[in-house]
Design an enzyme around this catalytic site. Structure first.
Site, PDB file in Angstrom:
ATOM      1  N   ARG A 130       3.369  -7.498  -9.435  1.00 12.16           N
ATOM      2  CA  ARG A 130       4.064  -5.946  -9.520  1.00 12.16           C
ATOM      3  C   ARG A 130       4.728  -5.300  -8.402  1.00 12.16           C
ATOM      4  O   ARG A 130       5.317  -4.285  -8.681  1.00 12.16           O
ATOM      5  CB  ARG A 130       2.742  -5.073 -10.144  1.00 12.16           C
ATOM      6  CG  ARG A 130       1.706  -4.857  -8.638  1.00 12.16           C
ATOM      7  CD  ARG A 130       0.839  -3.974  -9.058  1.00 12.16           C
ATOM      8  NE  ARG A 130      -0.357  -4.190  -7.896  1.00 12.16           N
ATOM      9  CZ  ARG A 130      -0.462  -3.562  -6.862  1.00 12.16           C
ATOM     10  NH1 ARG A 130       0.360  -2.829  -6.300  1.00 12.16           N
ATOM     11  NH2 ARG A 130      -1.500  -3.854  -5.891  1.00 12.16           N
ATOM     12  N   ASP A 257      -4.119   1.111   6.092  1.00 15.57           N
ATOM     13  CA  ASP A 257      -3.082   1.206   4.884  1.00 15.57           C
ATOM     14  C   ASP A 257      -2.413   2.340   4.598  1.00 15.57           C
ATOM     15  O   ASP A 257      -1.810   2.669   3.582  1.00 15.57           O
ATOM     16  CB  ASP A 257      -4.005   0.578   3.748  1.00 15.57           C
ATOM     17  CG  ASP A 257      -2.846   0.070   2.655  1.00 15.57           C
ATOM     18  OD1 ASP A 257      -1.537  -0.338   3.122  1.00 15.57           O
ATOM     19  OD2 ASP A 257      -2.938   0.316   1.414  1.00 15.57           O
TER      20      ASP A 257
HETATM   21  C1  0GY Z   1      -0.538  -2.315   0.721  1.00 17.65           C
HETATM   22  C2  0GY Z   1      -0.539  -2.433  -0.682  1.00 17.65           C
HETATM   23  C3  0GY Z   1       0.220  -2.398  -1.521  1.00 17.65           C
HETATM   24  C4  0GY Z   1       1.649  -2.167  -1.292  1.00 17.65           C
HETATM   25  C5  0GY Z   1       2.503  -2.773  -0.387  1.00 17.65           C
HETATM   26  O1  0GY Z   1       4.449  -3.255   0.530  1.00 17.65           O
HETATM   27  C6  0GY Z   1       3.868  -2.652  -0.324  1.00 17.65           C
HETATM   28  O2  0GY Z   1       4.448  -1.839  -1.313  1.00 17.65           O
HETATM   29  O3  0GY Z   1       1.860  -3.419   0.197  1.00 17.65           O
HETATM   30  C7  0GY Z   1      -0.347  -2.472  -3.140  1.00 17.65           C
HETATM   31  O4  0GY Z   1       0.312  -1.859  -3.779  1.00 17.65           O
HETATM   32  O5  0GY Z   1      -1.214  -2.850  -3.374  1.00 17.65           O
HETATM   33  O6  0GY Z   1      -0.937  -3.306   1.549  1.00 17.65           O
HETATM   34  O7  0GY Z   1       0.021  -1.398   1.130  1.00 17.65           O
END
Ligand code: 0GY
Length: 304
Positions: A130, A257
């Site tokens: 996704r 995060d």
């Molecule tokens: C996280 C998790 C997510 C997104 C990303 O780089 C990103 O867009 O890592 C997620 O949507 O699970 O580790 O930030």
């Protein structure tokens, strides 16, 4: 340029609480992001979401508020392989931030060296469908071979159901490997389930594999509600993270995060997230390894 946030996008918590848990001196938030600001660092055309802005100043203010000493900033997919916002954050951190970039095969040696000089120490390979379009494995292997020469590592992000299919590729990588969020276990299943056991086997059989035991807010089914009035949110994730910390104390990292991309149900209070730490790393020795010694070895080895 003006950007419109993805519909239903939750902004990060502007007034996080003060954690009860006192972080050890030199603690490192080893997984966080910056978003833009989009007016200065455009979001990538190929992105799968448009976030709210979350600047380096706001990230570093959160670090002070929570009691961390340093950050590892990870390139978020909304910036694709355009690492300008990340590099700007690193260059303006007074040496208190290092980073993980996203690069394509077309990256030049001079660009890699400039990233290294700014503080990049890894690249991220993302397999969460996704979030990103497919990148051929031969391109990723080529990148891994090149960044290995700089002493960098590879961060991998995948869903637990995809581990069997990705296993051979992961085990062919020539660097240290850091798994995001324990490979996203399904915490509705038992900690003894074959799915989580496979992840533990992956770590057991491959001493170059590390894990971030982060993102309870993303993995939890029970959510942020505290039990018995204590600050013990996301209790259903604790057995998973604790098992990884206790079995692999020298190969775990933790991060907030922040600013928490793609959360649709609730936005965590970052102070409450810090109070998750003593539940998964119950002794001061484990906390010191997870929050200070391990990330220092990986991101600031020259100081160790
Ligand atoms: C996280 C998790 C997510 C997104 C990303 O780089 C990103 O867009 O890592 C997620 O949507 O699970 O580790 O930030």
């Amino acid at each position: 340029m003006e950007f419109t946030k993805t519909s239903g996008w939750l902004d990060w918590c502007a007034v996080p609480s003060k954690p009860n848990f006192k972080l050890p001196a030199g603690a490192i938030d080893a997984h966080c992001h910056v978003f833009g600001p989009g007016g200065e660092f455009n979001y990538a055309p190929e992105r799968k979401y448009t976030p709210c802005d979350a600047s380096k100043h706001q990230l570093y203010a959160l670090r002070e508020h929570l009691g961390f000493d340093r950050n590892v900033v990870v390139q978020a997919t909304c910036h694709g392989a355009d690492n300008r916002a990340l590099l700007d954050a690193l260059r303006n951190s007074a040496g208190k931030a290092r980073g993980v970039a996203t690069v394509r095969r077309s990256v030049s040696d001079a660009e890699l060296q400039a990233m290294h000089d700014a503080g990049v120490r890894g690249v991220r390979f993302n397999f969460v469908k996704r979030l990103v379009d497919f990148t051929p494995k031969d391109e990723l292997l080529e990148i891994a071979g090149r960044i290995a020469k700089l002493g960098w590592h590879v961060v991998i992000y995948f869903e637990s159901v995809d581990l069997p299919e990705l296993w051979d590729f992961f085990t062919s990588l020539p660097t240290t490997i850091v798994v995001d969020h324990m490979g996203r276990p399904d915490v509705a299943k038992s900690v003894d389930s074959s799915e989580f056991e496979l992840f533990l086997t992956f770590m057991r059989e491959h001493p170059n594999v590390w894990s971030k035991v982060s993102c309870p807010e993303r993995l939890s089914v029970t959510g942020p509600k505290a039990l018995s009035g204590e600050r013990n949110a996301y209790a259903d994730v604790v057995p998973f993270a604790r098992r990884v910390v206790e079995e692999f104390p020298n190969r775990v990292l933790w991060g907030t995060d922040w600013p928490h991309p793609n959360l649709k149900d609730h936005m965590p209070d970052d102070g409450l997230l810090v109070d998750f730490i003593p539940h998964i790393a119950p002794t001061s020795e484990l906390q010191q390894k997870m929050l200070v010694d391990n990330p220092m070895r990986l991101y600031w080895p020259e100081e160790v």
